[in-house]
Each structure stands twice: as structure tokens, then as C-alpha cells.
Design a protein around this motif. Structure first.
Motif, short mmCIF file in Angstrom:
data_model
loop_
_atom_site.label_atom_id
_atom_site.label_comp_id
_atom_site.label_asym_id
_atom_site.label_seq_id
_atom_site.Cartn_x
_atom_site.Cartn_y
_atom_site.Cartn_z
N ILE A 192 0.92 -1.15 0.23
CA ILE A 192 0.12 -0.04 -0.02
C ILE A 192 0.94 1.16 0.09
O ILE A 192 0.60 2.24 -0.66
N PHE A 193 1.95 1.02 0.70
CA PHE A 193 3.00 2.35 0.75
C PHE A 193 3.48 2.72 -0.63
O PHE A 193 3.55 3.85 -1.28
N CYS A 194 3.86 1.53 -1.23
CA CYS A 194 4.29 1.66 -2.65
C CYS A 194 3.28 2.12 -3.60
O CYS A 194 3.56 2.80 -4.53
N LEU A 195 2.12 1.73 -3.51
CA LEU A 195 0.99 2.29 -4.52
C LEU A 195 0.67 3.76 -3.99
O LEU A 195 0.53 4.47 -5.17
N ALA A 196 0.80 4.36 -2.74
CA ALA A 196 0.63 5.58 -2.44
C ALA A 196 1.87 6.47 -2.89
O ALA A 196 1.79 7.63 -3.65
N CYS A 197 3.13 5.84 -3.15
CA CYS A 197 4.22 6.69 -3.69
C CYS A 197 4.06 6.76 -5.07
O CYS A 197 4.44 7.69 -5.78
N SER A 198 3.59 5.69 -5.56
CA SER A 198 3.52 5.99 -7.12
C SER A 198 2.19 7.09 -7.56
O SER A 198 2.30 7.84 -8.35
N SER B 78 -2.37 8.48 6.21
CA SER B 78 -3.09 7.44 6.31
C SER B 78 -1.84 6.19 6.10
O SER B 78 -1.97 5.12 6.87
N VAL B 79 -1.10 6.44 5.11
CA VAL B 79 0.03 5.35 5.10
C VAL B 79 0.83 5.30 6.34
O VAL B 79 1.11 4.09 6.65
N VAL B 80 1.05 6.48 6.92
CA VAL B 80 1.88 6.44 8.02
C VAL B 80 1.49 5.65 9.15
O VAL B 80 1.97 4.61 9.84
N ILE B 81 0.01 5.83 9.40
CA ILE B 81 -0.86 5.14 10.24
C ILE B 81 -0.73 3.85 9.95
O ILE B 81 -0.63 2.80 10.77
N LEU B 82 -0.96 3.47 8.75
CA LEU B 82 -0.84 2.02 8.33
C LEU B 82 0.37 1.19 8.83
O LEU B 82 0.13 0.16 9.26
N ILE B 83 1.77 1.88 8.55
CA ILE B 83 2.62 1.29 8.93
C ILE B 83 3.07 1.28 10.28
O ILE B 83 3.29 0.18 10.93
N PHE B 84 2.58 2.08 11.19
CA PHE B 84 2.67 2.17 12.70
C PHE B 84 1.83 1.17 13.22
O PHE B 84 2.14 0.71 14.30
N ILE B 85 0.74 0.83 12.61
CA ILE B 85 -0.18 -0.07 13.13
C ILE B 85 -0.17 -1.45 12.48
O ILE B 85 -1.17 -2.08 12.43
N GLY B 86 0.95 -1.44 11.95
CA GLY B 86 0.93 -2.74 10.65
C GLY B 86 0.64 -4.24 11.47
O GLY B 86 -0.11 -4.88 10.75
N ARG B 87 1.04 -4.29 12.79
CA ARG B 87 0.91 -5.70 13.38
C ARG B 87 -0.42 -5.80 13.64
O ARG B 87 -1.06 -6.82 13.11
#
Length: 224
Positions: free
Chosen positions: A35-41, A199-208
Motif C-alpha cells: 500500500i505504501f508503494c501504491l501511495a508513492c506511485s 493514512s499510510v504512516v498510520i498503516l505502517i505504525f499499526i501494521g501488526r
């Protein structure tokens, strides 16, 4: 060397590279990074056209190359990559795969139509477009991350899967529906970028916790 290699296309190439990495992440079930890569694109795509237009001495061949390479990149970044992410997230039964294939086809048709019409438009005027016809394929770089961020708030995996199916079907259909959509201003682009980035930052931090939710969303391929 074949192709164009100046700064006008660098963001497009970075966007493609990000999508490729995103597919590898998705296939490895590192979905938050996919998802992070999708957002970067998506971020690269928001600004690649503006960067290209800063070069005033582009030849007609360079302009046409830009149109083609942008659409070829878009089908990979916002067509194929979301399909892989959604498949790995649970859309892996036969009806779901059919939905994903139709989504990809709609994106392909839209981009082919865009190439034809944009080439004609650029032959007539150098002015920026003020409207999109139909929903841009890059919209998936906003819609999909937002859905995934909200997924842990959903009451169960079925609700998430239904929401994911509806998102793919609606967004795919809007790719090929002929309606006018005003292009966002610079401030609106900055705002959209900020929302997706947050949103992506939140996704990474709550990844587990998010990983656990999505992992249980995956269903066996019993529909095949």
C-alpha cells in the motif's frame, strides 16, 4: 539509447519502480508496504505532468513519448498493482478474480482512450486540461489506502471483503463512464497527498494489528 531519459520522465520511472516493488511486497504478504508503494506511485503521478511541462523546448516526439510512457506506467501502478494487493487480501475466489480482471480491463480501455484524445488535444492547444472525462485511474492510489486504513474499524472480515469488492467495482466502472470531473487545484493536490501520506504512516505504525486483520480476511481458493 532508446527512449527519453531527461528529468521530464524521472517521476514516471520512479512510479513504475515503486509499483514493481509493491507487487513483490504484496506477493510476500507485506501488504502495508505494498500500500505504501501504491501511495508513492500516486504521489509521483500527481506531479509528473507538471514537471514535464516545465521543459518548454520539448519536441513533438518527446511529448508523444510522455503520453505513451505515462499511460503504460499507470496501468502497471494503478491497474495491476491494486489487482495483486486485492487478490492477496482475499479477493481470490473465481467471482472476485472476475471483478479484478474487469477492473483491470476498464483501466486499460480508459488509458487507451486517453492516449488517443490527449494526442489530438495537444496538437490543437498547449493549455492544461481543466476536466477529466471519467474517473482517473490514479484515484485508486487514494481510495485503496484509505479503505485499508479504515479496515480495522470494520466489524469483521466479511464487511471488509464486501467493502473491497464494492470499491473495486465502483471505481472500475467510473473509469469508463463519460462524465466531467474537474481537475484538482494545486492546494487540493497537496491536501490529497497529505491525507494519503498520513493514512499510510498510520498503516505502517499499526501494521501488526492491521496485518492480523487482513491475514484473517484471506480466504482459501475453494472457488476455483
Amino acid at each position: 539509447m532508446l527512449g527519453v531519459w531527461d528529468y521530464t520522465v524521472i517521476l514516471t520511472y520512479i512510479s513504475f519502480a515503486s509499483a514493481g516493488i509493491g507487487m513483490f511486497c504484496a506477493m510476500s504478504m507485506r501488504l502495508q508496504w505494498a500500500i505504501f508503494c501504491l501511495a508513492c506511485s500516486g504521489l509521483c503521478d500527481m506531479f509528473d505532468g507538471k514537471v514535464a511541462r516545465t521543459k518548454k523546448d520539448r519536441t513533438e516526439d518527446e511529448k508523444k513519448f510522455g503520453i505513451q510512457i505515462d499511460s503504460l506506467c499507470d496501468i502497471v501502478c494503478f491497474g495491476i498493482l491494486p489487482m495483486v494487493i486485492c487478490y492477496q487480501s482475499g479477493m481470490n475466489r473465481l467471482p472476485s478474480v472476475a471483478v479484478l480482471v474487469l477492473y483491470g480491463l476498464a483501466g486499460l480501455v480508459r488509458l487507451a482512450h486517453f492516449n488517443v484524445m490527449e494526442e489530438k488535444r495537444q496538437e490543437q492547444t498547449d493549455e492544461d486540461k481543466k476536466y477529466y472525462h471519467g474517473l482517473p485511474i490514479t484515484s485508486m492510489a487514494i481510495a485503496l489506502p484509505l479503505l485499508y486504513v479504515l479496515s480495522p474499524l470494520m466489524p469483521g472480515r466479511r464487511v471488509f471483503l464486501v467493502s473491497l469488492h464494492l470499491l473495486v467495482m465502483v471505481v472500475g466502472a467510473l473509469f469508463i463512464v463519460d462524465f466531467k470531473l474537474r481537475k484538482p487545484t494545486v492546494m487540493e493536490i497537496v491536501l490529497l497527498t497529505g491525507v494519503v501520506a498520513f493514512s499510510v504512516v498510520i498503516l505502517i505504525f499499526i501494521g501488526r494489528g492491521w496485518w492480523g486483520f487482513i491475514h484473517h480476511t484471506r480466504l482459501p481458493m475453494s472457488g476455483f
